[in-house]
Scaffold this motif. Structure first.
Motif, PDB file in Angstrom:
ATOM      1  N   SER A   7     -33.891 -34.437  30.357  1.00 37.54           N
ATOM      2  CA  SER A   7     -34.331 -33.057  30.547  1.00 37.54           C
ATOM      3  C   SER A   7     -33.704 -32.172  29.481  1.00 37.54           C
ATOM      4  O   SER A   7     -32.574 -32.413  29.040  1.00 37.54           O
ATOM      5  N   HIS A  52     -38.574 -25.609  30.712  1.00 38.55           N
ATOM      6  CA  HIS A  52     -37.888 -26.807  31.181  1.00 38.55           C
ATOM      7  C   HIS A  52     -38.745 -27.997  30.775  1.00 38.55           C
ATOM      8  O   HIS A  52     -39.949 -28.031  31.066  1.00 38.55           O
ATOM      9  N   TYR A  54     -39.201 -32.367  30.224  1.00 36.43           N
ATOM     10  CA  TYR A  54     -38.803 -33.748  30.469  1.00 36.43           C
ATOM     11  C   TYR A  54     -39.397 -34.593  29.353  1.00 36.43           C
ATOM     12  O   TYR A  54     -40.575 -34.471  29.031  1.00 36.43           O
ATOM     13  N   LEU A  90     -39.249 -30.164  38.032  1.00 33.29           N
ATOM     14  CA  LEU A  90     -39.474 -28.966  37.225  1.00 33.29           C
ATOM     15  C   LEU A  90     -39.433 -27.712  38.092  1.00 33.29           C
ATOM     16  O   LEU A  90     -38.792 -26.723  37.747  1.00 33.29           O
ATOM     17  N   ARG A  93     -35.906 -26.912  39.100  1.00 30.39           N
ATOM     18  CA  ARG A  93     -35.152 -26.246  38.033  1.00 30.39           C
ATOM     19  C   ARG A  93     -35.479 -24.757  37.995  1.00 30.39           C
ATOM     20  O   ARG A  93     -34.599 -23.934  37.787  1.00 30.39           O
TER      21      ARG A  93
END
Length: 158
Positions: A7, A52, A54, A90, A93
């Protein structure tokens, strides 16, 4: 989730991963007919957001671009990586930094609507002609009154 997925957070004002995010969004658009934003709109909104991300190795497999008020501008997960908890993580976050989370989803985007409903988002209103192409949207909200942090934490632990 696979151990080889990393991440990263991209701060507002940065172009990091913007091209990769655009390509992922366009791939999903071609497969599902959603995420139809124009390039200039997308890149401008991306640059103004906290994003954010990944990644698997150097490939972007999912991202959420979020305004300071918790509004999710874009949330996308590669079709090959769906069902692995990336979307939930996600949103988790985003929940770490916000009292409430809101977004719009195309009324015809059944995958997104099911996903958001599963997390506890509620449809607050329908907006006819919201999208540039005339498509309708739902305005969705998940707020602190629904135990946001606890609910998201519970999903992430699963």
């Amino acid at each position: 989730m696979s151990v080889n997925i990393d991440s990263r957070v991209v701060a507002p004002g940065s172009d990091e991963y913007v091209d990769e995010a655009w390509r992922l969004k366009e791939r999903i658009n071609s497969q599902e007919g959603v995420l139809k934003q124009r390039h200039d709109f997308f890149t401008d909104a991306y640059r103004r957001s906290t994003v954010h991300c990944y990644l698997q190795e150097d490939d972007l497999v999912g991202f959420a671009a979020v305004r300071r008020d918790g509004y999710i501008l874009f949330l996308a997960v590669s079709t090959e990586f769906r069902g692995q908890g990336i979307g939930k993580r996600l949103v988790a976050r985003v929940a770490d930094d916000n009292e409430s989370i809101t977004c719009h989803a195309r009324t015809s985007n059944e995958n997104a609507l099911e996903f958001y409903e599963h997390l506890g988002f509620e449809i607050k209103r329908r907006i006819n002609g919201y999208y540039e192409d005339g498509g309708d949207a739902y305005y969705l909200k998940l707020g602190s009154d629904s135990g946001l942090a606890d609910r998201i934490s519970e999903f992430v632990r699963r």
